[in-house]
Scaffold this active site. Structure first.
Site, PDB file in Angstrom:
ATOM      1  N   GLY A  58       1.109  -7.130  -1.490  1.00  0.00           N
ATOM      2  CA  GLY A  58       0.161  -6.580  -2.173  1.00  0.00           C
ATOM      3  C   GLY A  58      -0.167  -7.062  -3.736  1.00  0.00           C
ATOM      4  N   GLY A  73      -3.486  -2.600  -7.432  1.00  0.00           N
ATOM      5  CA  GLY A  73      -2.829  -1.148  -7.173  1.00  0.00           C
ATOM      6  C   GLY A  73      -1.420  -1.306  -7.519  1.00  0.00           C
ATOM      7  CB  SER A  76       2.117   8.063   3.136  1.00  0.00           C
ATOM      8  OG  SER A  76       1.035   8.770   2.801  1.00  0.00           O
ATOM      9  CE1 TYR A 128      -1.966   4.679   5.198  1.00  0.00           C
ATOM     10  CE2 TYR A 128      -1.770   7.088   4.865  1.00  0.00           C
ATOM     11  CZ  TYR A 128      -1.451   5.776   4.252  1.00  0.00           C
ATOM     12  OH  TYR A 128      -0.879   5.471   3.155  1.00  0.00           O
TER      13      TYR A 128
END
Length: 327
Positions: free
Chosen positions: A22, A25, A151, A178
């Site tokens: 990534g 962010g 998450s 998700y």
């Protein structure tokens, strides 16, 4: 944990090689903090322009930073293998792998280049494959760690691994799919720790989540004009700064207090914000028989076999049937 952990508590990362997936962010904040602490940081992402911008921003804030960019598409098993092969040619070890990159709630079902549902394929299977390919380099690291991002969504009572429709081919709803991908990430982190202990790999596996943080994930996935995007735009004050959201990951990656098989998230307001603390583990994530089955299915889907020596490279074997690629 004895006190509120912050960046000033991070030990020196000098001499440590750290790979983060990534380029924006949370990944960018992780890379900046670890580079400032002296780490040799590699950021891996699929967009060369965005990646180059991330390198530039890190160098502006930390001119002495050792930071490099590698291109990888976590939705493409061949790209993941290619990255691993390049790293094996240029690096003799990896000390920390942070499985961070992700896709969130595209409104319609999409697939990876290998035909997997996009969220499950990118968030979970891509990182499963990457970790397997990099296991030999991790085993050569100094006190190596793998940190996998989950998450707060996995706390939903309905969160589950749907083996009957794992790729959401029959029924696609963005948020439950998700959530499944992030529950899979959490279960992977725990199962990796168990298997590392059993096989003597010496790799510590830890999970983390960022709470509710002010990243562009909601804008980039369902879109700025979706219900989630509008919430992110106009109720921005409910989201903690991304640098704060990165703290649980950084704690898991560097702190001597972080334990193998642990799960860390923010301490306040139902784990939505604050300093790192031990996160609440949903009951589903503790089901070892489900985790074992998920691992076995994942090996078949990706063609990656973890073992105490060298994981299988390439897409060969009974579980690695070629899946039609797009484009």
């Amino acid at each position: 944990m004895s006190k509120s952990w912050k960046l000033d508590d991070m030990p020196s990362q000098k001499g440590r090689t750290i790979l983060i997936t990534g380029t924006g962010g949370l990944g960018l904040e992780d890379a900046l903090a670890l580079a400032r602490a002296g780490g040799d940081v590699i950021i891996a992402g699929r967009n060369p322009t965005k990646g180059a911008d991330a390198i530039r921003r890190i160098k502006e804030q930390a001119p002495q930073a050792s930071v490099a960019l590698e291109i990888v598409d976590l939705g493409d098993l061949a790209s993941i293998e290619a990255l691993a092969n390049r790293l094996k040619e240029t690096r003799d070890h990896i000390d920390v792998l942070i499985n961070n990159a992700g896709v969130m709630t595209p409104p319609t079902r999409q697939t990876t280049k290998d035909g997997f549902e996009l969220q499950f394929g990118t968030n979970y299977l891509g990182h499963f494959a990457l970790t397997g390919h990099l296991l030999p380099l991790l085993k050569l690291g100094q006190a190596p760690r793998v940190v996998t991002l989950s998450s707060i969504a996995v706390r939903s009572a309905s969160a589950a691994i749907n083996f009957d429709d794992l790729q959401a081919e029959r029924h696609y709803k963005p948020m439950p799919v998700y959530t499944q991908s992030k529950l899979a990430c959490l279960m992977f982190a725990f199962e990796l720790q168990r298997r590392s202990e059993e096989a003597g790999w010496g790799v510590t596996s830890i999970a983390a989540h960022p709470g509710v943080s002010r990243t562009d994930l909601l804008h980039n996935a369902p879109g700025r004009h979706s219900a989630q995007g509008i919430l992110r735009t106009f109720l921005w004050f409910l989201f903690q700064p991304v640098a704060q959201g990165a703290l649980p990951t950084l704690f898991a990656a560097t702190s001597p207090e972080a334990r193998g098989g642990g799960y860390y998230g923010p301490e306040r307001l139902s784990e939505t914000r604050g300093h790192p603390t031990e996160a609440q583990i949903p009951r589903q994530a503790l089901e070892k028989h489900v985790a074992r089955k998920l691992w076995e299915v994942s090996e078949k889907l990706t063609g990656i076999s973890f073992n105490a020596q060298i994981p299988t490279l390439g897409l060969s074997g009974p579980g690695a049937t070629t899946i039609a690629r797009e484009g």
